[in-house]
Design a protein around this motif. Structure first.
Motif, PDB file in Angstrom:
ATOM      1  N   GLY A  71       0.816  -1.218   0.000  1.00 58.47           N
ATOM      2  CA  GLY A  71       0.000   0.000   0.000  1.00 58.47           C
ATOM      3  C   GLY A  71       0.845   1.262   0.000  1.00 58.47           C
ATOM      4  O   GLY A  71       0.551   2.237  -0.702  1.00 58.47           O
ATOM      5  N   VAL A 102       2.487   1.964  -3.423  1.00 60.81           N
ATOM      6  CA  VAL A 102       1.555   2.553  -4.391  1.00 60.81           C
ATOM      7  C   VAL A 102       1.396   4.055  -4.143  1.00 60.81           C
ATOM      8  O   VAL A 102       1.334   4.854  -5.083  1.00 60.81           O
ATOM      9  CB  VAL A 102       0.204   1.811  -4.349  1.00 60.81           C
ATOM     10  CG1 VAL A 102      -0.882   2.614  -5.032  1.00 60.81           C
ATOM     11  CG2 VAL A 102       0.360   0.453  -5.031  1.00 60.81           C
ATOM     12  N   GLN A 103       1.374   4.443  -2.894  1.00 53.64           N
ATOM     13  CA  GLN A 103       1.313   5.885  -2.615  1.00 53.64           C
ATOM     14  C   GLN A 103       2.546   6.597  -3.158  1.00 53.64           C
ATOM     15  O   GLN A 103       2.456   7.702  -3.705  1.00 53.64           O
ATOM     16  CB  GLN A 103       1.176   6.128  -1.110  1.00 53.64           C
ATOM     17  CG  GLN A 103      -0.189   5.704  -0.576  1.00 53.64           C
ATOM     18  CD  GLN A 103      -0.368   6.012   0.896  1.00 53.64           C
ATOM     19  OE1 GLN A 103       0.592   6.170   1.631  1.00 53.64           O
ATOM     20  NE2 GLN A 103      -1.609   6.088   1.330  1.00 53.64           N
ATOM     21  N   GLU A 156       0.620  12.502  -8.884  1.00 54.33           N
ATOM     22  CA  GLU A 156       0.060  13.445  -7.916  1.00 54.33           C
ATOM     23  C   GLU A 156       0.903  14.707  -7.771  1.00 54.33           C
ATOM     24  O   GLU A 156       2.107  14.631  -7.584  1.00 54.33           O
ATOM     25  CB  GLU A 156      -0.042  12.778  -6.538  1.00 54.33           C
ATOM     26  CG  GLU A 156      -0.933  11.570  -6.507  1.00 54.33           C
ATOM     27  CD  GLU A 156      -0.975  10.923  -5.124  1.00 54.33           C
ATOM     28  OE1 GLU A 156      -1.007  11.655  -4.128  1.00 54.33           O
ATOM     29  OE2 GLU A 156      -0.964   9.688  -5.059  1.00 54.33           O
ATOM     30  N   TYR A 207     -10.816  14.688  -7.598  1.00 56.12           N
ATOM     31  CA  TYR A 207     -10.171  13.484  -8.122  1.00 56.12           C
ATOM     32  C   TYR A 207     -10.208  13.426  -9.646  1.00 56.12           C
ATOM     33  O   TYR A 207      -9.687  12.492 -10.245  1.00 56.12           O
ATOM     34  CB  TYR A 207     -10.832  12.235  -7.538  1.00 56.12           C
ATOM     35  CG  TYR A 207     -10.456  11.963  -6.104  1.00 56.12           C
ATOM     36  CD1 TYR A 207      -9.294  12.498  -5.549  1.00 56.12           C
ATOM     37  CD2 TYR A 207     -11.246  11.162  -5.286  1.00 56.12           C
ATOM     38  CE1 TYR A 207      -8.941  12.252  -4.239  1.00 56.12           C
ATOM     39  CE2 TYR A 207     -10.899  10.902  -3.975  1.00 56.12           C
ATOM     40  CZ  TYR A 207      -9.751  11.450  -3.452  1.00 56.12           C
ATOM     41  OH  TYR A 207      -9.396  11.189  -2.149  1.00 56.12           O
ATOM     42  N   TYR A 233      -6.697  15.694  -9.685  1.00 54.99           N
ATOM     43  CA  TYR A 233      -5.618  15.214  -8.817  1.00 54.99           C
ATOM     44  C   TYR A 233      -5.755  13.698  -8.839  1.00 54.99           C
ATOM     45  O   TYR A 233      -6.710  13.142  -8.296  1.00 54.99           O
ATOM     46  CB  TYR A 233      -5.767  15.756  -7.390  1.00 54.99           C
ATOM     47  CG  TYR A 233      -4.613  15.371  -6.486  1.00 54.99           C
ATOM     48  CD1 TYR A 233      -3.515  16.205  -6.320  1.00 54.99           C
ATOM     49  CD2 TYR A 233      -4.614  14.152  -5.810  1.00 54.99           C
ATOM     50  CE1 TYR A 233      -2.456  15.850  -5.500  1.00 54.99           C
ATOM     51  CE2 TYR A 233      -3.552  13.783  -4.989  1.00 54.99           C
ATOM     52  CZ  TYR A 233      -2.487  14.637  -4.844  1.00 54.99           C
ATOM     53  OH  TYR A 233      -1.430  14.277  -4.030  1.00 54.99           O
ATOM     54  N   LEU A 249      -5.215   9.896  -8.132  1.00 59.46           N
ATOM     55  CA  LEU A 249      -4.691   8.870  -7.241  1.00 59.46           C
ATOM     56  C   LEU A 249      -4.432   7.613  -8.069  1.00 59.46           C
ATOM     57  O   LEU A 249      -5.128   7.356  -9.053  1.00 59.46           O
ATOM     58  CB  LEU A 249      -5.698   8.539  -6.134  1.00 59.46           C
ATOM     59  CG  LEU A 249      -6.113   9.650  -5.186  1.00 59.46           C
ATOM     60  CD1 LEU A 249      -6.928   9.052  -4.033  1.00 59.46           C
ATOM     61  CD2 LEU A 249      -4.922  10.399  -4.622  1.00 59.46           C
ATOM     62  N   PRO A 250      -3.442   6.825  -7.678  1.00 63.89           N
ATOM     63  CA  PRO A 250      -3.208   5.570  -8.396  1.00 63.89           C
ATOM     64  C   PRO A 250      -4.454   4.682  -8.338  1.00 63.89           C
ATOM     65  O   PRO A 250      -5.101   4.588  -7.294  1.00 63.89           O
ATOM     66  CB  PRO A 250      -2.059   4.913  -7.619  1.00 63.89           C
ATOM     67  CG  PRO A 250      -1.397   6.025  -6.887  1.00 63.89           C
ATOM     68  CD  PRO A 250      -2.486   7.025  -6.581  1.00 63.89           C
ATOM     69  N   GLY A 251      -4.779   4.065  -9.463  1.00 63.24           N
ATOM     70  CA  GLY A 251      -5.937   3.177  -9.530  1.00 63.24           C
ATOM     71  C   GLY A 251      -5.518   1.746  -9.779  1.00 63.24           C
ATOM     72  O   GLY A 251      -4.342   1.464 -10.067  1.00 63.24           O
ATOM     73  N   SER A 252      -6.484   0.849  -9.681  1.00 66.09           N
ATOM     74  CA  SER A 252      -6.160  -0.581  -9.777  1.00 66.09           C
ATOM     75  C   SER A 252      -5.589  -0.951 -11.139  1.00 66.09           C
ATOM     76  O   SER A 252      -4.755  -1.836 -11.247  1.00 66.09           O
ATOM     77  CB  SER A 252      -7.408  -1.414  -9.491  1.00 66.09           C
ATOM     78  OG  SER A 252      -8.453  -1.065 -10.390  1.00 66.09           O
ATOM     79  N   ALA A 253      -6.042  -0.290 -12.187  1.00 65.83           N
ATOM     80  CA  ALA A 253      -5.626  -0.688 -13.532  1.00 65.83           C
ATOM     81  C   ALA A 253      -4.185  -0.291 -13.830  1.00 65.83           C
ATOM     82  O   ALA A 253      -3.517  -0.928 -14.640  1.00 65.83           O
ATOM     83  CB  ALA A 253      -6.566  -0.080 -14.570  1.00 65.83           C
ATOM     84  N   MET A 294      -1.726  -0.021 -11.493  1.00 60.57           N
ATOM     85  CA  MET A 294      -0.738  -0.526 -10.540  1.00 60.57           C
ATOM     86  C   MET A 294      -0.279  -1.929 -10.921  1.00 60.57           C
ATOM     87  O   MET A 294      -1.046  -2.735 -11.415  1.00 60.57           O
ATOM     88  CB  MET A 294      -1.309  -0.511  -9.124  1.00 60.57           C
ATOM     89  CG  MET A 294      -1.404   0.894  -8.553  1.00 60.57           C
ATOM     90  SD  MET A 294       0.188   1.765  -8.539  1.00 60.57           S
ATOM     91  CE  MET A 294      -0.014   2.904  -9.913  1.00 60.57           C
ATOM     92  N   PRO A 295       0.998  -2.214 -10.650  1.00 61.48           N
ATOM     93  CA  PRO A 295       1.545  -3.521 -11.020  1.00 61.48           C
ATOM     94  C   PRO A 295       1.260  -4.574  -9.952  1.00 61.48           C
ATOM     95  O   PRO A 295       0.700  -4.258  -8.895  1.00 61.48           O
ATOM     96  CB  PRO A 295       3.047  -3.233 -11.067  1.00 61.48           C
ATOM     97  CG  PRO A 295       3.247  -2.211  -9.992  1.00 61.48           C
ATOM     98  CD  PRO A 295       2.005  -1.345 -10.023  1.00 61.48           C
TER      99      PRO A 295
END
Lengths: 801, 163
Positions: A686, A689-690, A698, A713, A716, A718-722, A724-725
């Motif tokens: 977690g 990812v931030q 960001e 949003y 600005y 934020l990282p999304g599920s698609a 992220m590795p």
């Protein structure tokens, strides 16, 4: 998901005997259970997945008034007048309050930490004469519900005399326009520290690389905005405050100080808290205002902040301007690091110099830096106040050293992996005194770990994949690069935390602690510690957190400190409870304690199975002559814990779009003695990812007038599920030496190198595409990538053909 | 202000409530019907914490007026467990540590429930795509994807066990 097992599980690396930490209290009792280190699902979850969590915004009292806040629309202005008369006539409105209505309450709020290193600039609950950032509270409205309160907010007329705002750090430090006139300067404080010969050592370096590094301003953005519900219980004379906070006891201290109530008359409860990440700390105006109004009006007052307010009025972080020199020998060895930086404070300093100081002490990272000079200036600007966001300086310090190592490697013609190899602190140098000093005055001396082993396991995991990735992506015209970075997480430095263990007549146990969770799962992990040290089933231990009425003293959850502090306190309180129960059983059974054995909730005389008592029976006997059976412990670790880690990532850059895709992301992490690997890994991933968010997506941007340009949003990101590795983790476990359980802080680990490593990988990818680039600023957006391509003479149109 | 009476079927139960036309469905669920499991994260339709099913399809209850839901069926997170037993999706989140602070979780549970109805055996990539309208700041998503895979396996087992 592929999981690597590093050399961690090889025997001999663990400073343990027989599966347990050696030479400490942990060995005193042979218990049947092995809860510490066990991968367990959480006791918190059954409620939360059924929508039965109780967050601040879920708390509602009969007769409550809802508070809404009138916020400054100017970054810098004098307040000429405020007219609330129309708002007061608005439907459902109970009252409109400005600084004038608050009387003596409207004085500077306390700082969230103890910091005597400079004179702080502290905000008052409501701006009285002047506003210093867009979003600063100037008035509040109380109404029957939130719709009506927000209607009325729009009707409050504030007459501003706009002043020139100061947004840029260099400009602010030049003091042409003053934000706090009485201070005479926008530079509110400073610091310097020298290790070895400091800057003078640069003269002996073969190469000195110089860079100006700029870290973007970001916002913590927990999914639950801040909120507070306060009510005054006139019968008990107690002010009860539900608050979305990381520190119930800290908040209570602020309320006591501001409201002038005796401590026993204020109760703060942190219910389920929807993420904290550092921003739900310190004294915020809304907390003080809601509590004050509830107290004075005798009606419950609720404020549930919204997302816009989370952008406008919750502490932000990271922004700093570093002027750095790194001196190296021809072979890549570091000679000296010099960093002079300006730390953006925003308009006030609610959390002191914490972030700047933490940045400074993180500059050496995981490397031997024999000579170092660092200085910083704390600079006020007309922006949202700066306070900790996960990492709180750790990512910034590491960003500097990691970026500079990349730069030096490129200039020396050395690989970025090799330059790190040549500078990592070897295990035989442990304990390694960095020459840097904690805020507590203790030296920063890395105690355990094997950095090269961890780094090599990362390189071995990633390097072989690079060529295959390059071949595959190259066919599609995309560029592939690898980045690596190392870190040491300095955590849990200073303060204490407590735990009370209470035995109940049914043989179960309650554990109270001040260090409440915002998602970390303390109710599970602290129960694991207590169950193991007591020798009772996990299910018989219930952890109750975040209520100042249940444990008088506490500090809170931040700085990756809770398992180190509260974990050891819980361990000690559980051990004391076990001794107390054994002593009582010995008396009852008329034998010596040494003749007793404890197994599965029963205490029996060795060799005489019939002569036994259950734990519950022992507690019942004790309760015949005492009010309760409880033990408590307060633990303060000396120094800090030091958890090493390495991140490596292979990225693909699409030259047609400037888009970055993260392909393989590997993390090595030394968490010391981990209590629950399932939850520990969750923290690491977690946090990473931030950090990726800060690297790629960001940034809070302001226009020259100090207007924030992205406060939703939609703009600005934020990282999304698609995007992220899938992360792969390699574990090292070198128990900490400064606490009996060997725990290390790990909550911030993942965020520390992720910013640096992503930038490094993107550069490497661009280099593979024939574009030389060095990113000196975050975030690296497609715009920044196009700029690098243009500078390198490669247009994205050409690349996309 | 005038109010309107609306009728909703919430988690299978008929509910009649008098609302102002400007009230959002999320606020009516939370403040009028006591269903606080639906959370408000951004109130501008991006974060997805407030996602509920409207006649079986996921919607943002922060972007829908309650009066628009008049006569329709709403499923909230409180309606996922059946007879006190967690649904496979709920159980998957627990098993795989798919939640930390839990604030975004109700929205993810609703979206994932819908996904598995539409596509009972999604790939990890499909799961990530389907969940891309929900933001989580704690988990980094990996364990959420694991949780949905867990639920898909569980549902497959349950279906193959049926005669």
């Amino acid at each position: 998901m592929k999981r690597f097992r590093g050399s961690v599980d090889k025997p001999g690396l663990w400073p343990r005997k027989g599966g347990r930490l050696s030479g400490r209290g942990a060995c005193r009792f042979a218990t049947q259970v092995e809860y510490i280190g066990q991968r367990r699902t959480r006791v918190e979850d059954a409620r939360l997945v059924q929508g039965q969590g109780r967050y601040v915004s879920d708390v509602a009292w009969p007769g409550q008034l809802v508070m809404a806040v009138v916020r400054s629309t100017h970054a810098h202005a004098r307040i000429r007048a405020i007219d609330g008369s129309e708002a007061l006539r608005s439907r459902g409105v109970f009252g409109v309050y400005t600084a004038r209505d608050l009387g003596g309450l409207n004085r500077p709020m306390p700082m969230g930490i103890v910091d005597t290193s400079f004179e702080p600039a502290l905000q008052t609950p409501l701006a009285a004469d002047k506003v210093r950032y867009v979003g600063e509270p100037v008035a509040v409205v109380l109404a029957e519900d939130r719709y009506l309160a927000e209607d009325a907010v729009e009707k409050v007329r504030v007459d501003y005399e706009p002043l020139e705002p100061v947004i840029d750090l260099d400009e602010a430090a030049a003091d042409r326009v003053l934000i706090h006139e009485a201070r005479g300067s926008n530079v509110l404080g400073g610091f310097e520290h020298t290790v070895g010969a400091g800057e003078a050592a640069l003269a002996t370096a073969d190469l000195v690389v110089e860079e100006v590094l700029r870290i973007g301003r970001v916002s913590g953005q927990p999914m639950e905005p801040r909120g507070v519900v306060a009510r005054y219980d006139a019968e008990q004379g107690v002010l009860e405050v539900y608050l979305g906070t990381q520190s119930a006891h800290g908040a209570k201290g602020h309320l006591v100080a501001m409201l002038g109530l005796p401590p026993e008359k204020v109760r703060v409860i942190a219910p389920d808290v929807g993420g904290g990440f550092g921003v739900k700390m310190g004294a915020y105006p809304e907390d003080i205002l809601a509590a004050y109004l509830a107290l004075t009006l005798g009606r419950p007052v609720k404020w549930a902040g919204d997302r816009l307010e989370e952008f406008l009025a919750t502490n932000q972080e990271r922004e700093a301007l570093h002027r750095v020199k790194l001196g190296v020998q021809r072979d890549g060895r570091i000679v000296a690091l010099v960093d002079r930086f300006l730390q953006d404070c925003g308009a006030y300093t609610p959390m002191g110099s914490l972030i700047a100081h933490t940045t400074a002490i993180n500059l050496a990272g995981a490397y031997r830096v024999p000579n170092l000079y660092v200085s910083y200036q704390l600079v006020a600007t007309n922006k949202v106040p700066v306070g900790p966001y996960r990492g709180a300086g750790r990512p910034q310090g590491h960003f500097v050293i990691e970026r500079m190592l990349d730069r030096a490697a490129d200039r020396l013609g050395l690989s970025r992996i090799e330059i790190r190899r040549r500078n990592l602190i070897p295990p035989e140098a442990m304990p390694y005194d960095t020459g840097l000093v904690l805020r507590t005055g203790d030296p920063i001396a890395y105690d355990t770990g094997n950095f090269p082993e961890g780094f090599e396991s990362l390189v071995a995991a990633l390097e072989p994949r690079l060529e295959e990735r390059r071949r595959a992506a190259g066919r599609q015209g995309r560029w592939v690069g690898l980045g690596v970075a190392n870190y040491v997480e300095i955590s849990a430095a200073g303060g204490f935390e407590g735990a009370i263990v209470e035995a109940r007549p049914d043989g179960t146990f309650l554990v109270f602690t001040g260090a409440a969770a915002q998602g970390q799962g303390h109710r599970t992990t602290l129960a694991q510690v207590v169950a193991e040290r007591l020798g009772v089933p996990f299910e018989s231990v219930t952890v109750v957190e975040g209520d100042t009425a249940l444990i008088a003293r506490g500090v809170g959850t931040f700085s990756s400190r809770t398992m180190v502090m509260a974990g050891n306190a819980a361990s000690q309180a559980a051990t004391a409870m076990r001794q107390e129960l054994l002593a009582a059983a010995a008396k009852e059974l008329e034998v010596a304690v040494e003749d007793l054995e404890w197994e599965a909730g029963r205490i029996r005389v060795r060799g005489v199975p019939a002569s036994a008592l259950t734990v519950g029976e022992v507690v019942q006997r004790l309760l015949q002559s005492q009010e309760r059976v409880r033990t408590e412990a307060y633990f303060s670790a000396k120094g800090a814990t030091y958890g090493f880690g390495s991140h490596g990532v292979i990225v693909e850059v699409d030259p047609a779009t400037g888009g970055v895709s993260l392909r393989d992301y590997v993390m090595v992490h030394d968490g010391g003695q981990v209590i629950n690997p399932l939850l520990a890994d969750g923290q690491i991933i977690g946090a990473a990812v931030q950090g990726i968010g800060t690297a790629l997506y960001e940034e809070i941007r302001y226009d020259p007038q100090g207007q924030p340009l992205n406060t939703t949003y939609l703009d600005y990101l934020l990282p999304g599920s698609a995007e992220m590795p899938e992360f792969e983790l390699i574990h090292q476990r070198y128990a900490a030496t400064n606490n009996p359980e060997g725990f290390k802080g790990l909550g911030e680990a993942g965020i520390i190198p992720s910013m640096a490593v992503v930038l490094s990988a993107v550069e490497d990818a661009l280099a593979a595409g024939g574009v030389p680039a060095f990113f000196a600023a975050t975030p690296v957006t497609p715009e920044a990538i196009f700029a690098a391509m243009n500078q390198g003479g490669v247009s994205h149109e050409a690349a996309s053909v | 202000m005038t109010t309107r009476q609306i009728r909703l079927t919430v988690n299978g139960q008929e509910r009649t409530v008098e609302v102002e036309p400007r009230w959002l469905l999320a606020d009516v669920l939370r403040e009028r019907l006591g269903l606080t499991g639906t959370h408000l994260g951004c109130e501008h339709g991006v974060c997805g914490a407030c996602t509920v099913l409207l006649d079986g399809r996921p919607v943002r209850s922060c972007l829908l007026l309650a009066v628009q839901a008049d006569g329709h069926a709403v499923t909230t997170v409180e309606g996922l467990a059946q007879d006190g037993a967690l649904s496979p999706v709920q159980e998957g989140f627990r098993q795989e540590h798919g939640l930390q602070c839990g604030f975004c979780t109700p929205g993810f549970l609703i979206t994932a429930t819908y996904l598995l109805e539409q596509n009972p055996q999604p790939t990890r990539e499909e799961i990530r795509e389907a969940l891309s309208g929900n933001l989580c700041r704690c988990t980094g998503y990996q364990n959420i994807v694991n949780a949905v895979e867990w639920a898909a396996r569980k549902l497959a087992e349950q279906n193959s066990a049926k005669p």
